[in-house]
Design a protein around this motif. Sequence first.
Motif, PDB file in Angstrom:
ATOM      1  N   ILE A 106      27.519 -48.501  31.519  1.00 40.01           N
ATOM      2  CA  ILE A 106      26.841 -49.325  32.535  1.00 40.01           C
ATOM      3  C   ILE A 106      26.651 -50.741  32.002  1.00 40.01           C
ATOM      4  N   ARG A 134      19.539 -44.929  35.384  1.00 35.25           N
ATOM      5  CA  ARG A 134      19.794 -46.153  36.151  1.00 35.25           C
ATOM      6  C   ARG A 134      18.509 -46.883  36.530  1.00 35.25           C
ATOM      7  N   TYR A 157      23.742 -53.393  42.845  1.00 34.63           N
ATOM      8  CA  TYR A 157      24.198 -53.006  41.513  1.00 34.63           C
ATOM      9  C   TYR A 157      24.122 -51.485  41.340  1.00 34.63           C
ATOM     10  N   LEU A 158      24.813 -51.007  40.322  1.00 32.36           N
ATOM     11  CA  LEU A 158      24.662 -49.630  39.794  1.00 32.36           C
ATOM     12  C   LEU A 158      25.179 -48.538  40.722  1.00 32.36           C
ATOM     13  N   VAL A 159      25.715 -48.910  41.886  1.00 24.39           N
ATOM     14  CA  VAL A 159      26.273 -47.914  42.816  1.00 24.39           C
ATOM     15  C   VAL A 159      27.761 -48.199  43.020  1.00 24.39           C
ATOM     16  N   LYS A 160      28.471 -47.209  43.496  1.00 22.92           N
ATOM     17  CA  LYS A 160      29.923 -47.295  43.640  1.00 22.92           C
ATOM     18  C   LYS A 160      30.368 -48.609  44.298  1.00 22.92           C
ATOM     19  N   LYS A 162      29.967 -51.581  43.105  1.00 26.01           N
ATOM     20  CA  LYS A 162      29.127 -52.727  42.727  1.00 26.01           C
ATOM     21  C   LYS A 162      29.064 -52.857  41.200  1.00 26.01           C
ATOM     22  N   TYR A 165      28.384 -50.115  38.014  1.00 17.32           N
ATOM     23  CA  TYR A 165      28.665 -48.719  38.373  1.00 17.32           C
ATOM     24  C   TYR A 165      29.632 -48.123  37.363  1.00 17.32           C
ATOM     25  N   THR A 166      29.411 -46.883  37.027  1.00 13.86           N
ATOM     26  CA  THR A 166      30.364 -46.157  36.215  1.00 13.86           C
ATOM     27  C   THR A 166      30.345 -44.691  36.638  1.00 13.86           C
TER      28      THR A 166
END
Length: 280
Positions: A106, A134, A157-160, A162, A165-166
Amino acid sequence: MLNIDLHCHSTISDGLLTPAQLVTRAATRGVETLALTDHDDVAGLDEARQEATAKNITLINGVEISVSWRGRTIHIVGLGIDPLHPPLAQGLLSIRNGRITRARNIAAQLDKAGIHGSLKGAIEHAGEGQLIGRLHFARFLVEKGHAKDIKSVFKKYLVKGKPGYTAHQWATLSDAVGWICSSGGRAVIAHPARYKLGKNVLNDLLTEFSQAGGSAIEVITASHTKEQALFFAHHAQQIGLLASCGSDFHGPDESYYDLGQLPDLPPGCLPVWHDWTRTT
Ligand code: AMP
Ligand code: MN
Ligand code: MN
Ligand code: MN
């Protein structure tokens, strides 16, 4: 009806209150039975139990296990588990180890997007050596002014698709349900509406979950609208699953439902706690 909350988080995972503070808040707000369900970790249960005894409320040993199913992340809550049961403890340890690798990934993704220092920042929010998720990155991103609040972080951020994301491989559905059941607990699908599954995929999930030994779905949760709660209440009754309710409380300013204020299950549901004794 019993004032019961079967889903919440402490500082052991991504909540803001320690297990003792959480139990104290629950007791103060009228909760009679509380399950502490930290993500992939049971390390808060001893402290929570001591406080629950002092405050004269019933504590249910819980956990919320991260699962990968058909390319999606699904959360399975375990209730009434034995935290010392070796397959469960080992399974959770391996998920926590995976979280460390994922956190590095991340941070690398955020670096690429020009946001630096996120691993250190997230670790500061999580606590050194503690489980990292997250939400810890999200708090870092808010702190640094990249989003105005946690909700907005999870849009940007942090979601598919964006930055940050991982993809990650969690436990399998059958392993997670198996660990919970073999430790003496009951498995519950957390916030089912959150996965946005079509009718057929939802049926497949519920069938696989039941076949693996799962027994309930969350009907009342902060993630559900009133209509979604009624939909899942009806669904649970139709296919013979028990119904659960939990706030998914993470902290006073971060949660839709505070402890102690959940609506009752809709009529006709068979509660997941229907056969529990006071001493569970
Ligand atoms: P993780 O298990 O590390 O992938 O983190 C999942 C956690 O992030 C959830 O348990 C929530 O605490 C938080 N989270 C995910 N999506 C949202 C959202 N849209 N709004 C607020 N918190 C979220
Ligand atoms: Mn969480
Ligand atoms: Mn969840
Ligand atoms: Mn949760």
